[in-house]
Design a protein around this motif. Structure first.
Motif, short mmCIF file in Angstrom:
data_model
loop_
_atom_site.label_atom_id
_atom_site.label_comp_id
_atom_site.label_asym_id
_atom_site.label_seq_id
_atom_site.Cartn_x
_atom_site.Cartn_y
_atom_site.Cartn_z
N ALA A 82 0.91 -1.32 0.09
CA ALA A 82 0.06 -0.08 0.00
C ALA A 82 0.84 1.14 0.04
O ALA A 82 0.31 2.29 -0.46
CB ALA A 82 -0.87 0.02 1.18
N GLY A 83 2.24 1.19 0.29
CA GLY A 83 3.04 2.22 0.37
C GLY A 83 3.67 2.36 -0.87
O GLY A 83 4.64 3.28 -0.89
N VAL A 84 3.56 1.73 -1.89
CA VAL A 84 4.36 1.82 -3.06
C VAL A 84 3.33 2.65 -4.27
O VAL A 84 2.34 2.37 -4.22
CB VAL A 84 4.60 0.63 -3.75
CG1 VAL A 84 5.09 0.60 -5.04
CG2 VAL A 84 5.26 -0.31 -2.91
N ASN A 85 4.08 3.78 -4.42
CA ASN A 85 3.33 4.80 -5.27
C ASN A 85 3.36 4.57 -6.84
O ASN A 85 4.69 3.91 -7.20
CB ASN A 85 3.79 6.09 -5.11
CG ASN A 85 3.50 6.37 -3.58
OD1 ASN A 85 2.49 6.42 -2.73
ND2 ASN A 85 4.46 6.83 -2.63
N PRO A 86 2.62 4.84 -7.45
CA PRO A 86 2.53 4.82 -8.95
C PRO A 86 3.91 5.55 -9.47
O PRO A 86 4.12 6.55 -9.06
CB PRO A 86 1.43 5.41 -9.59
CG PRO A 86 0.38 5.47 -8.42
CD PRO A 86 1.24 5.73 -7.29
N GLY A 87 4.46 4.92 -10.50
CA GLY A 87 5.73 5.49 -11.10
C GLY A 87 7.07 5.08 -10.33
O GLY A 87 8.18 5.50 -10.77
N GLU A 88 6.96 4.48 -9.18
CA GLU A 88 8.12 3.95 -8.44
C GLU A 88 9.00 2.96 -9.03
O GLU A 88 8.43 1.85 -9.51
CB GLU A 88 7.75 4.24 -6.95
CG GLU A 88 7.44 5.27 -6.21
CD GLU A 88 7.18 5.35 -4.75
OE1 GLU A 88 7.31 6.25 -4.02
OE2 GLU A 88 6.84 4.25 -4.29
N ILE A 111 4.87 0.29 -11.65
CA ILE A 111 6.13 0.40 -11.12
C ILE A 111 6.97 -0.47 -11.88
O ILE A 111 6.78 -1.54 -12.49
CB ILE A 111 5.91 -0.27 -9.68
CG1 ILE A 111 5.40 -1.63 -9.73
CG2 ILE A 111 4.92 0.74 -8.77
CD1 ILE A 111 5.07 -2.23 -8.24
N THR A 112 8.42 -0.16 -11.47
CA THR A 112 9.64 -1.05 -11.64
C THR A 112 9.89 -1.69 -10.43
O THR A 112 10.15 -1.28 -9.26
CB THR A 112 10.69 -0.39 -12.47
OG1 THR A 112 9.95 0.38 -13.52
CG2 THR A 112 11.83 -1.32 -12.67
N ILE A 113 10.33 -2.96 -10.62
CA ILE A 113 10.94 -3.83 -9.47
C ILE A 113 12.05 -4.24 -9.68
O ILE A 113 12.55 -5.00 -10.63
CB ILE A 113 10.13 -4.98 -8.95
CG1 ILE A 113 8.71 -4.51 -8.51
CG2 ILE A 113 10.77 -6.10 -8.06
CD1 ILE A 113 7.67 -5.68 -8.41
N VAL A 114 13.06 -4.12 -8.84
CA VAL A 114 14.71 -4.40 -8.80
C VAL A 114 14.67 -5.53 -7.68
O VAL A 114 14.49 -5.49 -6.67
CB VAL A 114 15.36 -3.14 -8.41
CG1 VAL A 114 16.80 -3.84 -8.87
CG2 VAL A 114 15.20 -2.13 -9.53
N THR A 115 15.28 -6.59 -8.00
CA THR A 115 15.47 -7.74 -7.14
C THR A 115 16.85 -8.59 -7.34
O THR A 115 17.44 -8.43 -8.35
CB THR A 115 14.37 -8.64 -7.06
OG1 THR A 115 14.46 -9.48 -5.97
CG2 THR A 115 14.11 -9.41 -8.41
#
Length: 246
Positions: A82-88, A111-115
């Motif tokens: 819920a704390g992840v905002n659009p475009g992050e 969003i883009t995810i780095v892992t």
């Protein structure tokens, strides 16, 4: 994942093995429906199917650990998502609660995810936004990468938030980990100008492990559950850490 799936995961986790017949009786659906549920849950790594039954995975991998306190970890993951905002762009480290966070974010194409976790990348392979997998030495047990190449990749990337799993925390030692190389990766993250979040259930607090995790730079936020002892809450907030209890 529906409520029945969560109930099946909990039953298999507690008992180790549950027959299809018993699951049908407990959940109030047909055996055909239970078999369909088990097929879906096996693909997700939550259990293994054997003839006429479902059993818990007998390993230390992320899929097996996700079963432990599953309902609680899912609530923590929902709170973090819920704390992840659009475009992050967000970094998600390894661990079972972070894997559930990745599931919560899997429908987000904004969003883009780095892992560093190949397990988490696998959860996102068919949907969601862009996924960046870092290079490095592959740890087979955790399905994550570590080492100097991973640190170099981190230094050349930027992200808005970073979600980190922990193995332990104690007021005398701070955050700790069982794995020295994993600590090095996390410490590289902590050096970045980003919002860092320790995402874990309260069972990890009061435990001490060999390797210091983020000893020089404190987390900005800790997301955990309301079972966290009052003295631990006070110690964390005294360090200026934002504490979010689920």
């Amino acid at each position: 994942m529906n409520a029945r799936h969560q109930q099946i995961i909990q039953l298999v986790s507690e008992r180790g093995s549950v027959s299809v017949n018993a699951l049908a009786h407990i959940t109030g659906v047909s055996e055909v429906t239970v078999r369909q549920d088990l097929n879906a849950l096996e693909k997700g790594g939550f259990l293994r199917r054997v003839h006429g039954s479902a059993v818990a995975p007998q390993s230390d991998d992320v899929g097996a650990r996700m079963q432990t306190r599953f309902a609680l970890k899912k609530r923590l993951a929902e709170c973090a998502a819920a704390g992840v905002n659009p475009g992050e762009t967000v970094f998600i480290e390894g661990g079972s609660t972070n894997a559930l966070l990745a599931r919560e974010l899997s429908d987000r194409q904004d969003i883009t995810i780095v892992t560093v976790s190949h397990y988490i990348a696998g959860l996102l392979r068919e949907k969601g936004g862009d996924v960046i997998i870092l290079g490095g030495l592959f740890q087979k047990s955790s399905e994550s990468v570590v080492g100097p190449l991973t640190r170099l990749c981190i230094q050349h990337l930027n992200f808005h938030k970073a979600f980190i799993g922990i193995d332990g925390w104690d007021a005398s030692t701070g955050f700790t980990s069982r794995d020295m190389l994993r600590c090095d990766v996390v410490n590289a993250i902590m050096e970045k100008p980003t919002h860092t979040v320790a995402l874990t259930d309260a069972s990890k607090f009061g435990q001490i492990h060999p390797y210091a995790l983020a000893p020089l730079t404190p987390f900005n936020q800790v997301i955990t559950d309301s079972a966290l002892a009052r003295e631990h809450q006070q110690a964390l907030t005294a360090q200026g850490i934002t504490l979010t209890l689920v």
